[in-house]
Motif scaffolding. Structure first.
Motif, PDB file in Angstrom:
ATOM      1  N   HIS A   9       0.862  -1.174   0.000  1.00 53.75           N
ATOM      2  CA  HIS A   9       0.000   0.000   0.000  1.00 53.75           C
ATOM      3  C   HIS A   9       0.895   1.219   0.000  1.00 53.75           C
ATOM      4  N   THR A  10       0.843   2.005  -1.031  1.00 48.90           N
ATOM      5  CA  THR A  10       1.708   3.176  -1.117  1.00 48.90           C
ATOM      6  C   THR A  10       0.936   4.418  -0.742  1.00 48.90           C
ATOM      7  N   GLY A  11       1.659   5.399  -0.251  1.00 48.41           N
ATOM      8  CA  GLY A  11       1.030   6.667   0.109  1.00 48.41           C
ATOM      9  C   GLY A  11       0.240   6.630   1.401  1.00 48.41           C
ATOM     10  N   LEU A  28      -0.789  -1.783  10.030  1.00 47.01           N
ATOM     11  CA  LEU A  28      -1.082  -3.194   9.825  1.00 47.01           C
ATOM     12  C   LEU A  28      -0.157  -3.661   8.705  1.00 47.01           C
ATOM     13  N   VAL A  29       0.671  -4.668   9.003  1.00 48.66           N
ATOM     14  CA  VAL A  29       1.694  -5.126   8.060  1.00 48.66           C
ATOM     15  C   VAL A  29       1.540  -6.633   7.855  1.00 48.66           C
ATOM     16  N   LEU A  62      -0.463  -2.737   4.951  1.00 46.52           N
ATOM     17  CA  LEU A  62      -1.834  -2.847   4.457  1.00 46.52           C
ATOM     18  C   LEU A  62      -2.602  -1.556   4.709  1.00 46.52           C
ATOM     19  N   ALA A  63      -2.401  -0.974   5.900  1.00 40.45           N
ATOM     20  CA  ALA A  63      -3.175   0.217   6.264  1.00 40.45           C
ATOM     21  C   ALA A  63      -2.598   0.872   7.506  1.00 40.45           C
ATOM     22  N   MET A 101      -4.157 -15.130   6.913  1.00 37.62           N
ATOM     23  CA  MET A 101      -2.981 -14.266   6.813  1.00 37.62           C
ATOM     24  C   MET A 101      -2.350 -14.069   8.184  1.00 37.62           C
ATOM     25  N   HIS A 102      -1.109 -13.641   8.182  1.00 30.13           N
ATOM     26  CA  HIS A 102      -0.434 -13.221   9.410  1.00 30.13           C
ATOM     27  C   HIS A 102      -0.323 -11.708   9.370  1.00 30.13           C
ATOM     28  N   ILE A 103      -0.797 -11.030  10.417  1.00 26.12           N
ATOM     29  CA  ILE A 103      -0.783  -9.578  10.507  1.00 26.12           C
ATOM     30  C   ILE A 103       0.084  -9.155  11.676  1.00 26.12           C
TER      31      ILE A 103
END
Length: 131
Positions: free
Chosen positions: A1-3, A26-27, A33-34, A125-127
C-alpha cells in the motif's frame, strides 16, 4: 500500500472528550496494508469506532474476542486475530448487530466495510501491528 499515512492521534467520542490512541500500521509479509489506531485503554476499546461517520484506516482492539455495531454509523469489516497475529476469521458486520466471540481470538481489527477487500486482508494471513 503506497502513500499510506499514519492514522490520526485523536479519537473523538460523543461526549466530546478526546482520548489518545496509539498510531500504528497493519503489516503483512513486509507490506503495509493500512494505517491504524490501537486502543490503549478499556474506555478506548469500548468506544472503538463508535461516534465516527467514517474512517480511512483501522482500529485495533487488543485483548478482545468480540465486537458489536450497535449505534455505529456505518457497516464494518471485522478481523479476529490470535495471539500470534494470525487472522482467524473475517466478517462483515452490518450496523446495529452484536457479534459472537471467536474462539482463540486475542484481538480484533475494525475498519469501514470494503476496506479489507481493498487491502487484501483475509482469513489465514499473518498480521503484524507495528508502532
Amino acid at each position: 500500500h503506497t502513500g499510506a499515512r499514519p492514522a490520526p492521534h485523536l479519537s473523538h467520542g460523543r461526549d466530546r472528550l478526546a482520548t489518545m490512541t496509539r498510531e500504528c500500521w497493519l503489516v503483512s509479509d513486509g507490506n503495509v496494508l493500512a494505517s491504524a489506531e490501537r486502543a490503549e485503554t478499556h474506555r478506548e476499546k469500548a468506544r472503538g469506532l463508535l461516534g465516527r461517520s467514517t474512517t480511512e484506516g483501522a482500529m485495533v482492539l487488543p485483548h478482545t474476542a468480540w465486537v458489536h455495531t450497535v449505534g455505529m454509523r456505518f457497516d464494518l469489516d471485522v478481523a479476529h486475530l490470535d495471539r500470534d497475529g494470525n487472522v482467524l476469521r473475517v466478517t462483515h458486520m452490518r450496523r446495529n448487530r452484536i457479534g459472537v466471540p471467536v474462539r482463540g481470538a486475542d484481538s480484533v481489527v475494525e475498519a469501514a466495510a470494503g476496506s479489507f477487500d481493498r487491502w487484501g486482508l483475509r482469513a489465514g494471513m499473518h498480521i503484524e501491528v507495528r508502532g
